[in-house]
Design a protein around this motif. Structure first.
Motif, PDB file in Angstrom:
ATOM      1  N   UNK B 244      15.490  18.877  33.288  1.00 21.98           N
ATOM      2  CA  UNK B 244      16.709  18.629  34.052  1.00 21.98           C
ATOM      3  C   UNK B 244      17.960  18.894  33.226  1.00 21.98           C
ATOM      4  N   UNK B 245      17.878  18.587  31.908  1.00 24.74           N
ATOM      5  CA  UNK B 245      19.084  18.763  31.093  1.00 24.74           C
ATOM      6  C   UNK B 245      19.411  20.245  30.952  1.00 24.74           C
ATOM      7  N   UNK B 246      18.364  21.059  30.827  1.00 27.08           N
ATOM      8  CA  UNK B 246      18.604  22.504  30.750  1.00 27.08           C
ATOM      9  C   UNK B 246      19.224  22.999  32.049  1.00 27.08           C
ATOM     10  N   UNK B 247      18.696  22.488  33.150  1.00 35.31           N
ATOM     11  CA  UNK B 247      19.235  22.901  34.446  1.00 35.31           C
ATOM     12  C   UNK B 247      20.704  22.546  34.555  1.00 35.31           C
ATOM     13  N   UNK B 248      21.030  21.315  34.138  1.00 33.55           N
ATOM     14  CA  UNK B 248      22.424  20.887  34.258  1.00 33.55           C
ATOM     15  C   UNK B 248      23.322  21.672  33.311  1.00 33.55           C
ATOM     16  N   UNK B 249      22.774  21.983  32.141  1.00 40.58           N
ATOM     17  CA  UNK B 249      23.569  22.779  31.211  1.00 40.58           C
ATOM     18  C   UNK B 249      23.830  24.151  31.793  1.00 40.58           C
ATOM     19  N   UNK B 250      22.787  24.719  32.395  1.00 46.77           N
ATOM     20  CA  UNK B 250      22.967  26.030  33.012  1.00 46.77           C
ATOM     21  C   UNK B 250      23.987  25.968  34.130  1.00 46.77           C
ATOM     22  N   UNK B 251      24.109  24.795  34.742  1.00 52.22           N
ATOM     23  CA  UNK B 251      25.083  24.640  35.816  1.00 52.22           C
ATOM     24  C   UNK B 251      26.476  24.313  35.282  1.00 52.22           C
ATOM     25  N   UNK B 252      26.619  24.367  33.987  1.00 55.34           N
ATOM     26  CA  UNK B 252      27.967  24.277  33.433  1.00 55.34           C
ATOM     27  C   UNK B 252      28.350  22.930  32.872  1.00 55.34           C
ATOM     28  N   UNK B 253      27.412  22.016  32.703  1.00 58.06           N
ATOM     29  CA  UNK B 253      27.747  20.744  32.072  1.00 58.06           C
ATOM     30  C   UNK B 253      27.171  20.801  30.661  1.00 58.06           C
ATOM     31  N   UNK B 254      28.063  20.962  29.703  1.00 55.94           N
ATOM     32  CA  UNK B 254      27.538  21.258  28.369  1.00 55.94           C
ATOM     33  C   UNK B 254      27.246  20.000  27.573  1.00 55.94           C
ATOM     34  N   UNK B 285      15.441  24.066  22.090  1.00 54.27           N
ATOM     35  CA  UNK B 285      16.480  24.801  21.377  1.00 54.27           C
ATOM     36  C   UNK B 285      17.617  25.211  22.280  1.00 54.27           C
ATOM     37  N   UNK B 286      17.817  24.466  23.351  1.00 48.45           N
ATOM     38  CA  UNK B 286      18.905  24.794  24.272  1.00 48.45           C
ATOM     39  C   UNK B 286      20.025  23.789  24.048  1.00 48.45           C
ATOM     40  N   UNK B 287      21.177  24.289  23.642  1.00 51.26           N
ATOM     41  CA  UNK B 287      22.305  23.387  23.391  1.00 51.26           C
ATOM     42  C   UNK B 287      23.520  23.770  24.236  1.00 51.26           C
ATOM     43  N   UNK B 288      23.718  25.064  24.426  1.00 55.49           N
ATOM     44  CA  UNK B 288      24.938  25.493  25.113  1.00 55.49           C
ATOM     45  C   UNK B 288      24.616  25.974  26.516  1.00 55.49           C
ATOM     46  N   UNK B 289      25.676  26.178  27.281  1.00 54.82           N
ATOM     47  CA  UNK B 289      25.527  26.703  28.644  1.00 54.82           C
ATOM     48  C   UNK B 289      24.825  28.048  28.601  1.00 54.82           C
ATOM     49  N   UNK B 290      25.296  28.897  27.673  1.00 55.57           N
ATOM     50  CA  UNK B 290      24.751  30.240  27.571  1.00 55.57           C
ATOM     51  C   UNK B 290      23.257  30.199  27.265  1.00 55.57           C
ATOM     52  N   UNK B 291      22.886  29.336  26.316  1.00 55.91           N
ATOM     53  CA  UNK B 291      21.472  29.231  25.955  1.00 55.91           C
ATOM     54  C   UNK B 291      20.653  28.776  27.168  1.00 55.91           C
ATOM     55  N   UNK B 292      21.222  27.826  27.891  1.00 59.17           N
ATOM     56  CA  UNK B 292      20.493  27.311  29.048  1.00 59.17           C
ATOM     57  C   UNK B 292      20.275  28.412  30.078  1.00 59.17           C
ATOM     58  N   UNK B 293      21.284  29.249  30.266  1.00 58.34           N
ATOM     59  CA  UNK B 293      21.144  30.306  31.269  1.00 58.34           C
ATOM     60  C   UNK B 293      20.151  31.369  30.812  1.00 58.34           C
ATOM     61  N   UNK B 294      20.170  31.648  29.518  1.00 54.05           N
ATOM     62  CA  UNK B 294      19.178  32.572  28.948  1.00 54.05           C
ATOM     63  C   UNK B 294      17.774  32.045  29.220  1.00 54.05           C
ATOM     64  N   UNK B 295      17.608  30.760  28.871  1.00 52.66           N
ATOM     65  CA  UNK B 295      16.300  30.118  28.992  1.00 52.66           C
ATOM     66  C   UNK B 295      15.815  30.179  30.445  1.00 52.66           C
ATOM     67  N   UNK B 296      16.775  29.890  31.339  1.00 56.04           N
ATOM     68  CA  UNK B 296      16.473  29.871  32.770  1.00 56.04           C
ATOM     69  C   UNK B 296      16.123  31.269  33.273  1.00 56.04           C
ATOM     70  N   UNK B 297      16.964  32.233  32.825  1.00 57.49           N
ATOM     71  CA  UNK B 297      16.784  33.605  33.304  1.00 57.49           C
ATOM     72  C   UNK B 297      15.423  34.154  32.959  1.00 57.49           C
ATOM     73  N   UNK B 337      30.272  23.370  39.552  1.00 56.67           N
ATOM     74  CA  UNK B 337      30.277  21.919  39.335  1.00 56.67           C
ATOM     75  C   UNK B 337      29.741  21.157  40.543  1.00 56.67           C
ATOM     76  N   UNK B 338      29.991  21.675  41.752  1.00 53.43           N
ATOM     77  CA  UNK B 338      29.471  20.979  42.930  1.00 53.43           C
ATOM     78  C   UNK B 338      27.952  20.916  42.881  1.00 53.43           C
ATOM     79  N   UNK B 339      27.347  22.020  42.479  1.00 49.71           N
ATOM     80  CA  UNK B 339      25.891  22.029  42.386  1.00 49.71           C
ATOM     81  C   UNK B 339      25.412  21.101  41.285  1.00 49.71           C
ATOM     82  N   UNK B 340      26.165  21.090  40.186  1.00 55.88           N
ATOM     83  CA  UNK B 340      25.779  20.215  39.079  1.00 55.88           C
ATOM     84  C   UNK B 340      25.784  18.768  39.534  1.00 55.88           C
ATOM     85  N   UNK B 341      26.839  18.386  40.244  1.00 56.14           N
ATOM     86  CA  UNK B 341      26.911  17.004  40.714  1.00 56.14           C
ATOM     87  C   UNK B 341      25.780  16.714  41.693  1.00 56.14           C
ATOM     88  N   UNK B 342      25.462  17.705  42.500  1.00 55.56           N
ATOM     89  CA  UNK B 342      24.383  17.515  43.459  1.00 55.56           C
ATOM     90  C   UNK B 342      23.061  17.270  42.753  1.00 55.56           C
TER      91      UNK B 342
END
Lengths: 336, 1118
Positions: B244-254, B285-297, B337-342
């Motif tokens: 979940x934390x990776x998902x939220x990071x990918x959604x822009x909550x760093x 090893x996911x800390x930043x938004x970018x890393x999270x999106x890479x991981x997700x992608x 952010x709306x999706x992140x809050x959701x």
């Protein structure tokens, strides 16, 4: 036994009387005879020439059968079709009524009633003393009789342009064959209003006397004393009758005919017991009002012996009445 | 009916026999709101409203979404749909004056046609560099729902309806497609875009799921699951679960802190439960938004990649989050952010359920359900058809544009006209087969439509209020089938079938309405104006602060409020004042600390009287005004006296059942308690005195009753129509009966019934009938059967013909079976048809293949293909109709009538689920009678009472008897009705016992029976009375015989009297052979003959056909 009849009320179509000095069996036979064994005339076959009403043929035929026709002295004044010598019906065994109504008034509905039925006069009567024994207006709907003050019976309603043209054959019959031949509507019958004989047990919650209203006939009898011992030998011998008829016969006639009907049947029975050596004893002419059972069921009684029973067969459509000629050829409807 | 100038808006006129001027007793007369409601809304208003919404709004929305047609060939090509509308129903073919005549539904029923109206569009395109606009271009025909606002019946009064051969009591809400009446049943579904939290205790998973659905039809399901303390996001487009934390990071909550606050707030226990998930992210090893999106992608399921180079992983991940996950949450300017809050909200709901397992949602709660109606289903269908149409159009345009040299300027309009009518065909096919197979939306549903049952008026009405569930019938779960407390007032508690569909098929209660979509944008504006703060400006600790409530609109998170009660009160005030649509629902969920506003379609709601300061807002004066016709139901709504309340809001309200129950906290008052029942259960007199299953049985049985069907019943030509000759309105009515018009189209007769034992032919619910009653017309009915002949035209120019019957040889008369035919080859109406009679003397050409244009028509050879009467019992020709169908073929319909009288074995029933068959028909003189000579029409055995506990029936008997004596109709309305005490008083006044009791006076061979018919396949006796079938000796009966040891009886019942069959079997191979020969062993040596049931032989052969070899092992074969 010392039979005794006291008439409390007598009208044309209603008779209230007290019969005493007979036993229960006789009284109930009397009741059953009045209901089921007194012959009357009723429409039994309908030939439709034109029917453009909203109601189907069978529907109208059934309604016509229910109309009470004046049947004074029917048991002597008419023959059963099965006993008649004719083949297709003759004045001796059949009364022909016709009806032809057409609505031409725009914007209104018109009612066809029993008053529109007319007796077709004429026809050959091959002698036969029966015709002389008939009362006046024999075979006419009761609503057209003299002194009748009620509403005629509704048969169907017409709107503009609709027409009904029919020919009805009314025949003699008894209520055992079809309820339309019953002269009686309701037949009240009671004895022992205080239940002194204890033939029944009244259900009650707290107080039998308070919860079960006494019938009007209770006035005729002594209320039982509270402490009166139960007479287990007592037999009912006072019967309260209330005969109401549909007008085809008078109440008086129903009662008298029933008594003579019972008499002749008893006589037949006695006769047959005495002559039991004769195998054809049942084939008797002594009791014309009551044909032998075997003959009855095989002839007229198909309303409940017909295996299929679904109404559309000729014998069961409208329960043994109201079917039209299968050989009709005229366009658009039935013909003769 | 009376004058033809009826004004339906005038309430002063009686509505189905209820005059508003009926005397008032108290405010109790608030039930008069019910006829007022039904007058506006009608019994099937949900269907009609939904269809109207589709035609008026959805249709245009769908067109606008697909309005542009481009060309791959010519980029300058321009073609636009600018408007769409539905015309009035007119005939498909223009007449000689090139006019299209208006058509009525009844014409369509008779002509086997489709009741449809043209679908017209306005188009705009460029030809010769000129902009051309065309109006009213017909692109197809759309079936029209009866009584919808496009229907010719809409707003017609009784005399106008009579002219159109239509019944004023018919509710409408169905379609006429190819002559059959089709209903699109209401479908029940789990609501979309709402979070549902569930615990799967078997797998120890807590999951919050949401099915996203947007107007463009995309549907996807997103889960937030918690398993062994770890929370993951799950979605079909990810190949594995996303922490979940990776998902939220990918959604822009760093920031981890922010994530923690968004999900768990400041609640310590939630934080504790959540913290392991933070580690999960760093472990990956996911800390930043970018890393999270890479991981997700890297974990996005490879989708259909179009042309072009593969994009970087982070882009892939981002696109998936924007486009596919939680599609219903809007993403504006790539702000996630709306999706992140959701997602965070979903996570929090999981955490809450983890802490307190009671905080899960109930799937079966009616507030979590949405009802899908005809309009929505048609909208989906139309969208699919329209898209297909547009793409076909595009292909056609491309084809023409692709041609190198064109003789004339290209006109798209002519191409359109040449395009056939896929839309018309698509509608007709879907509605007449009931198959909604829309590949575009991954929808594959069968059995959506049903033929409207016209067995009786009530069966048709019952069908219109029916709701079918999407649950599988075979699953043995009790949850979806159980009675839900939240269905109070919305769904009928009694009306559900028995057996496999029990509890899955439901019926609407009397006073319900199903909402259609209400626009969200103005609502958002109002919510903001009422002081709700934007959620995206708040931090986690604010969102989950002690006083803050989150405001949801249709499942979307809109904002925060600190004064939820005040906000809700103000919102309601606006709604009651008519500033907000009356069907918008609002309620507070104290567990989730949310305020939920719903404006979506498919919610069930019902009107309630508003109570303020312990005073119902509807007063006697209002009711007086209603009676005088000065107020209509709408006015009650607009004046804020009555409001619609949906299930969620209902369960957040305090509703008093009666005025006396009003307390300080009461918010609403019921209009009338009996409205919790539906239209069918409402027919039962005194249902509140019955054992509940009896009411359920009655709901199933009331639909089978024979009676009147509609005012136009004699103008209809149905496949099979049963009518009672003398139907009667019930002596003991209910208010529902009057409201639905059952007293005008009754199904049944009032019989004099004696409850006593008689003759022994009345055991096991059998009943005794009075023969005289039958002869006088009791239970007499008519059966009409339709027979159709189509006079075909064949492709080779030949055609069928009707010919006059001809005499055979020198015979004077026609053969008997041709006697009823007229010169036109059709039977004369009124004639009797006997078995084997010909009633349509049709002939078909012998050769329908060879092109016969060259052949002299007189030389065409014909063979007879007549319609002959097959039924065993004679009937009568009722009507003959000659017409033509939509595709120009002559159609002959012959209606044949039979009159049937009750006989042994016919089924009779009271209105309390107490059915019985006729066991004996007794002459009147043998029937019991009372001292007045009254004798019963039927006798019922008292043993039917103790175990069934249908006290309501006893009270009905009492009220009926009292009503007959007094000459009035009595009421048996649920939770009300004529009182037993009053009825007893009437009985006493007329000299009868108060209890309704009366003192009555009472007035086979050893040969085998004729064998009955057998089923063709199994050779076992047929089932069911209509097929002259036998009575089944079932498993339980068999068990009795086995237990008793009656082996010979078993053998006789199960084989000898059923489907005994001789087979030859081989003792070597154990297979069946024939005539003493084994085709497998090619020998006749060890053959044995044995007797087995034919069904057993059939089973063996069927098994063999499936490659399973059953071998017979014979012990002592002689």
């Amino acid at each position: 036994m010392n039979p005794n009849v006291r008439i409390r009320e007598l009208q044309r179509d209603k008779c209230n009387f007290v019969l005493s000095g007979v036993n229960l069996g006789f009284a109930n036979s009397f009741r059953r005879t009045m209901m089921a064994d007194i012959p009357t005339v009723a429409i039994d076959m309908v030939v439709f020439e034109v029917n453009t009403t909203v109601l189907p043929d069978e529907f109208i035929a059934h309604r016509l059968g229910m109309i009470p026709l004046i049947s004074t002295n029917c048991d002597e004044g008419m023959r059963y079709t099965r006993d008649c010598d004719c083949e297709l019906g003759c004045p001796l065994c059949m009364v022909v009524l016709t009806l032809h109504v057409r609505c031409d008034m725009p914007g209104t509905t018109m009612n066809i009633t029993s008053d529109h039925l007319q007796i077709q006069s004429g026809g050959d009567a091959w002698g036969g003393e029966e015709l002389t024994k008939r009362g006046e207006d024999f075979g006419l709907p009761v609503s057209k009789s003299r002194g009748f003050n009620g509403h005629p019976i509704l048969i169907a309603s017409l709107r503009k342009g609709q027409e009904l043209k029919i020919r009805c054959e009314a025949k003699k019959g008894i209520a055992k064959d079809h309820a339309k031949w019953s002269p009686c509507t309701a037949l009240g019958f009671e004895y022992d209003p205080y239940n002194k004989l204890r033939h029944t047990t009244y259900w009650f919650e707290t107080d039998k006397q308070a919860e079960w209203p006494l019938s009007a006939n209770a006035e005729e009898e002594e209320p039982p004393r509270e402490d009166a011992p139960f007479d287990y030998n007592a037999e009912p011998n006072k019967f309260y009758f209330n005969v109401e008829t549909d007008g085809s016969l008078t109440a008086k006639e129903v009662i008298l005919k029933s008594l003579s009907n019972m008499q002749s049947r008893t006589a037949t029975l006695v006769y047959n017991i005495k002559h039991q050596s004769r195998p054809d004893a049942m084939d008797t002419t002594d009791a014309p009002a009551f044909p032998p059972a075997g003959q009855r069921t095989s002839g007229q009684d198909q309303s409940y012996t017909n295996a299929s029973g679904w109404g559309a067969s000729p014998n069961t459509s409208g329960a043994n009445m109201g079917w039209a000629s299968p050989n009709a050829t005229a366009q658009g409807g039935w013909s003769l | 009916m009376d004058d033809g100038n009826e004004d339906w808006t005038n309430l002063a006129r009686p509505y189905r026999g209820l005059r508003p001027s009926d005397p008032i007793k108290s405010v109790e007369d608030k039930w008069l709101l019910l006829p007022a409601f039904l007058k506006v809304k009608g019994l099937v208003k949900q269907h009609i409203d939904s269809f109207n919404y589709f035609v008026d709004y959805d249709l245009r929305a769908i067109m606008e979404a697909n309005c542009k047609v481009t060309s791959d060939v010519d980029p300058r090509f321009h073609f636009l749909f600018t408007d769409i509308r539905v015309g009035t129903p007119v005939s498909e073919q223009a007449d000689f004056a090139n006019q299209r005549q208006p058509i009525t539904p009844h014409q369509c029923r008779l002509r086997d046609a489709t009741y449809s109206a043209p679908l017209m569009v306005d188009i705009e395109y460029i030809r010769d560099n000129k902009r051309i606009q065309r109006k009213d271009v017909v692109i197809g025909r759309i079936p029209i729902m009866l009584r919808s606002n496009k229907c010719v019946l809409a707003g017609a009064n009784e005399s106008q309806l009579a002219v159109m051969n239509e019944c004023p009591l018919d509710p409408g809400g169905y379609f006429v497609v190819k002559g059959t009446e089709k209903v699109i049943l209401v479908q029940e579904q789990l609501s979309k875009n709402r979070i549902i939290v569930e615990i799967d205790s078997a797998k120890s998973i807590i999951s919050a799921s949401v099915t996203s659905s947007t107007h463009s039809g995309l549907k996807s399901k997103t889960y937030v699951n918690m398993r062994k303390g770890l929370i993951v996001l799950k979605h079909n487009s990810f190949s594995e679960d996303i922490p979940i934390v990776i998902a939220l990071k990918a959604l822009g909550v760093q920031s981890d802190k922010e994530i923690l606050l968004l999900c768990a707030g400041n609640t310590e226990s939630y934080q504790e439960a959540f913290s392991p998930n933070l580690e999960e992210s760093s472990r990956a090893g996911v800390y930043t938004i970018q890393q999270a999106r890479e991981w997700l992608g890297a974990r996005v399921r490879s989708m259909r990649r179009m042309v072009g180079p593969r994009r970087p992983n982070w882009e892939e991940g981002l696109e998936c989050l924007v486009m596919i996950v939680l599609t219903h949450v809007p993403v504006v300017n790539m702000d996630l952010s709306a999706k992140a809050i959701y997602v965070a909200t979903m996570t929090r709901r999981v955490l809450m359920a983890h802490e307190d397992p009671k905080l899960v949602d109930d799937r079966d709660y009616v507030g979590n359900k949405r009802l899908e109606l005809a309009g929505q289903l048609l909208a989906l269908l139309f969208e699919d058809l329209f898209k297909a149409y547009v793409s076909e159009l595009k292909k056609a345009f491309d084809k023409v544009l692709g041609k190198p040299a064109r003789t004339s300027a290209f006109d798209p309009h002519t191409t359109m006209l040449l395009h056939g009518n896929p839309i018309t065909q698509g509608f007709i096919r879907a509605i007449s087969t009931g198959n909604w197979s829309l590949k575009r939306f991954r929808m594959e549903r069968a059995g959506v439509t049903h033929v409207l049952s016209r067995l009786s008026y009530i069966s048709a009405l019952g069908m219109m209020t029916r709701i079918s569930s999407q649950f599988e019938k075979t699953r043995k779960v009790s949850g979806p089938r159980a009675l839900q407390p939240s269905q109070w007032g919305m769904l009928c508690p009694s009306d559900t079938p028995e057996g496999e569909a029990c509890g899955l098929v439901k019926n609407l209660a009397l006073m319900t309405h199903i909402t259609t979509d209400v626009e969200e944008k103005p609502l958002v504006k109002i919510i903001t104006l009422l002081g709700v703060e934007d959620i995206q400006l708040s931090t986690g600790s604010e969102i989950y602060g002690p006083t803050s409530f989150v405001v949801h609109l249709n499942g979307l998170i809109i904002g925060l409020t600190r004064f939820p009660s005040r906000f809700v009160a103000q919102f309601r005030k606006l709604r009651r004042a008519g500033r907000i649509n009356e069907f918008v629902g609002i309620y507070i969920n104290h567990h989730h600390k949310t305020v939920n506003i719903a404006s979506d379609g498919g919610r069930i709601c019902r009107p309630l009287i508003i109570v303020e300061r312990m005073q119902p807002k509807v007063t006697n004066e209002h009711i007086q005004m209603l009676k005088l016709g000065k107020l209509a139901f709408e006015d009650f709504l607009h004046q804020g006296l009555v409001e619609y309340v949906d299930v969620n809001e209902e369960n957040d309200s305090h509703i008093a059942l009666y005025e006396k129950d009003i307390e300080p906290s009461t918010t609403h008052l019921e209009i009338e308690p009996f409205t919790i029942l539906g239209a069918v259960a409402g027919l039962i007199p005194y249902p509140h005195h019955n054992q509940s299953p009896r009411n359920t049985y009655q709901c199933a049985m009331g639909k089978q009753a024979i009676g009147a069907i509609a005012y136009n019943q004699l103008n209809r030509i149905d496949t099979l129509l049963y009518l009672l000759v003398y139907p009667q309105q019930p002596m003991v009515k209910t208010k529902t009966i009057e409201l639905v018009g059952y007293d005008k189209l009754p199904a049944g007769q009032n019989a004099t019934v004696a409850i006593m034992s008689y003759s022994g032919y009345d055991i096991e619910d059998a009943l005794i009938l009075n023969r005289a009653s039958i002869e006088r017309g009791y239970g007499r009915c008519q059966v009409f059967r339709k027979n159709t002949a189509i006079i075909r035209k064949y492709p080779n120019g030949t055609y069928d013909r009707l010919v006059a019957p001809s005499k055979v040889g020198t015979e004077e008369k026609l053969p008997k079976r041709y006697e009823i035919l007229d010169d036109d080859g059709l039977a004369r109406p009124g004639e009797r048809v006997d078995p084997d009679d010909v009633y349509v003397n049709k002939q078909s050409p012998k050769d329908t293949v060879t092109n016969s244009l060259t052949v002299n028509p007189a030389q065409v050879e014909y063979r007879p293909t007549p319609l002959t009467y097959k039924t065993k019992v004679a009937g009568y020709i009722d009507r003959v109709m000659i017409t033509d169908t939509d595709n120009d073929q002559a159609l002959v319909k012959v209606l044949i009538r039979q009159t049937r009288i009750p006989e042994l074995g016919d089924k009779f029933s009271s209105r309390h689920g107490q059915k019985g068959v006729v066991g004996l028909i007794v002459p009147q003189e043998d029937m019991p009678f009372n001292d007045q000579g009254i004798c019963p029409d039927s006798i019922m055995n008292p043993h039917g009472f103790p175990s069934r506990m249908t006290v309501g029936k006893m009270i009905e008997l009492l009220a009926g008897k009292a009503g007959v004596l007094r000459g009035t109709l009595e009421y048996g309305t649920a939770f009300g009705g004529s009182k037993v005490e009053d009825m007893s008083k009437i009985l006493i006044e007329h000299g009868f016992s108060y209890s309704g009791k009366d003192m009555l006076t009472s007035g086979i061979t050893g040969e085998p029976l004729e064998a009955g018919p057998r089923a063709i396949l199994t050779r076992q006796p047929t089932e069911g009375r209509s097929r002259d079938g036998g009575l089944r000796l079932g498993e339980m009966e068999r068990d009795c015989l086995v237990g008793y040891g009656a082996t010979q009886l078993l053998l006789e019942r199960l084989m000898i009297s059923s489907d005994q069959f001789q087979v030859h079997a081989c003792q070597t191979c154990g297979l069946m052979g024939y005539n003493g020969w084994c085709p497998y062993c090619k020998s006749s040596k060890k053959m044995a003959q044995l007797t087995i049931p034919y069904a057993a032989k059939l089973l063996f052969q069927e098994l063999i056909s499936m490659n399973v070899v059953p071998r017979l092992i014979m012990d002592d074969a002689a």
